[in-house]
Design a protein around this motif. Sequence first.
Motif, short mmCIF file in Angstrom:
data_model
loop_
_atom_site.label_atom_id
_atom_site.label_comp_id
_atom_site.label_asym_id
_atom_site.label_seq_id
_atom_site.Cartn_x
_atom_site.Cartn_y
_atom_site.Cartn_z
N MET A 410 0.83 -1.20 0.00
CA MET A 410 0.00 0.00 0.00
C MET A 410 0.87 1.25 0.00
N GLN A 411 0.33 2.31 -0.55
CA GLN A 411 1.04 3.58 -0.54
C GLN A 411 0.96 4.19 0.85
N SER A 412 1.90 5.07 1.16
CA SER A 412 1.88 5.74 2.45
C SER A 412 0.61 6.58 2.59
N ALA A 413 0.13 6.69 3.81
CA ALA A 413 -1.10 7.43 4.06
C ALA A 413 -0.90 8.92 3.78
N GLU A 414 -1.90 9.54 3.21
CA GLU A 414 -1.88 10.98 2.98
C GLU A 414 -2.25 11.70 4.27
N PRO A 415 -1.80 12.94 4.45
CA PRO A 415 -2.19 13.71 5.63
C PRO A 415 -3.71 13.86 5.71
N VAL A 416 -4.23 13.91 6.92
CA VAL A 416 -5.65 14.13 7.13
C VAL A 416 -5.89 15.63 7.16
N ARG A 417 -6.81 16.11 6.35
CA ARG A 417 -7.10 17.54 6.28
C ARG A 417 -8.61 17.73 6.45
N VAL A 418 -9.02 18.06 7.66
CA VAL A 418 -10.44 18.31 7.96
C VAL A 418 -10.53 19.55 8.84
N GLU A 440 3.48 18.01 13.18
CA GLU A 440 3.13 17.61 11.82
C GLU A 440 1.62 17.56 11.64
N ILE A 441 0.93 16.96 12.60
CA ILE A 441 -0.52 16.86 12.53
C ILE A 441 -1.15 18.24 12.66
N ALA A 442 -0.65 19.06 13.57
CA ALA A 442 -1.20 20.40 13.74
C ALA A 442 -1.09 21.21 12.46
N GLY A 443 -0.05 20.94 11.68
CA GLY A 443 0.14 21.66 10.43
C GLY A 443 -0.85 21.30 9.35
N PRO A 446 -6.31 22.64 10.19
CA PRO A 446 -6.36 24.10 10.38
C PRO A 446 -7.12 24.54 11.62
N ASN A 447 -7.99 23.70 12.17
CA ASN A 447 -8.77 24.08 13.34
C ASN A 447 -8.27 23.34 14.58
N SER A 448 -6.95 23.23 14.69
CA SER A 448 -6.34 22.49 15.81
C SER A 448 -5.55 23.43 16.70
N GLN A 449 -5.34 22.98 17.92
CA GLN A 449 -4.47 23.68 18.87
C GLN A 449 -3.62 22.64 19.59
#
Length: 503
Positions: A410-418, A440-443, A446-449
């Motif tokens: 399998m290909q590497s997972a793409e970043p989650v963007r929600v 990395e995840i915070a980047g 967009p609605n994360s802290q």
Amino acid sequence: MRAGELIGAAIAAVCAFTSAPGVSATDPAIEWQEPCAFEAAKDVAPDRVKCGVLTVPLDWSGNGTAAARLPVAVIRALSDTPQPDPVVFLSGGPGGAPTTSAHSFNLFAAHAFGKDRDIVLFTQRGAQSTEPELRCDPLRGIRLSIVADDMTMAERDAKISSAARACLASLAAKGIPLHAFSAKQNAHDMRALRQALGVRQWNLLGVSYGTYMALEAVRLDPEGVRTLILDSVVSPESDLFMSEASGNFERGISRIVEACAASEPCSGHFPDLTASLDAVVAALAKAPPTVMLTGKDGKADVRVVVNDHDFLSLIHWMLYSPQALPLVPMLIDATASGDLGPLTTLMNSVYPAPAAVGDSAAGAFFAIVCADQYRPSRGRDLGKGRFGLFAITSFMQDVCADPARGYGRMQSAEPVRVQTPTLILSGRFDPMTPDVYAEEIAGTLPNSQLVRFGNWGHSVLSGYRECQTDLAAAFLSKPEIHLLSSSCDAEKLSPEFRVQLSD
């Protein structure tokens, strides 16, 4: 695993497969049990807990009609008028089984999150008490020898790898589709559970590898997730069990040494901790001592030879524990001076102490890690670390590379963007899921802290202390409010180092 229980899961299990009635992808269902039949829930008031079994397709890709059966527990809110969006606890591992843990039931029954929200305990497919349960006898049989014998890292890894490969082969021979055990398949299970519960939206609380599942769940079912709380983040793009494991451990222990040097009480007692650490690792590699540890249920003593990688493993697990973490400088100094008392006491107290290891389904750990993380193209960063290739999971590359299993396609997972409101928590000394993953995840959300805790290692919320628990509870109540770390001075906190064991 609690999350952190990798080596124990890697060396303890039993192979068994129980078939279940066929089920289509359109009819997941929960069979409720009244009263709750889960032994782990026995100390929770019967009117507070509801238990059942969720039946879902074993393979969500549509291959075959076999089913998986997953235990589910709902701990009812204390309020008579609870909020409609429950909190779902996703434990780590992979292969965590909170519905088999009395500790999980008792803590969440009294948790601040449960004042006005139900709490759902979700057990991952393949874990203990699920059907099929990925268990393997040979792994349990070698566990004690791995801990007790004087093996080189290469010998240890070869022994675990051989048993793990045999474990996966035996499961495949029973007709279990190992590709059906992954974070993505667990995400489908979670969506099915939400729908079966009749919940429009819920809040996902993921710890360690549970954060990987939470991210896959919100990727699959974004409208069903109100908020995410990600504690000790596993990035889908990471390789924490393989090529990055050595560097992650070294980062954690280096930060402990730096924090001790910056603390006047610690540096005053342990003025050159770096030299002491190097000396004790070299001495244990050359002439490992023998200590006597307490066996299971306090019975026969266990004779354990403690070499250099045994010592580093102990430090790794101490960085998981808020109680043990402040004792790391003292342990290094005492062992370097020839005092084995603290070493013996801590090996008896800190996971994976022989007396403390419980049951698990190690096959789930291997199957899910190989499915989610193994990519041959990543290679290995050989020989660049301070402690060579030391990592508690240094055997995983060889396990997953078994050509008979076909992992890595399998290909590497793409970043989650929600846009889902997300609270990310990270401990400064985490040896497994460092803050670089949290950043990395915070980047990508967009609605994360992101809140870093300067006195913590792995699993920030596991301490159930006022600061982090109140912070997370406030986020659940009003996720639109930006919570600055200064609300409890999280980043400014530092460990209260102990200079003797009696502290």
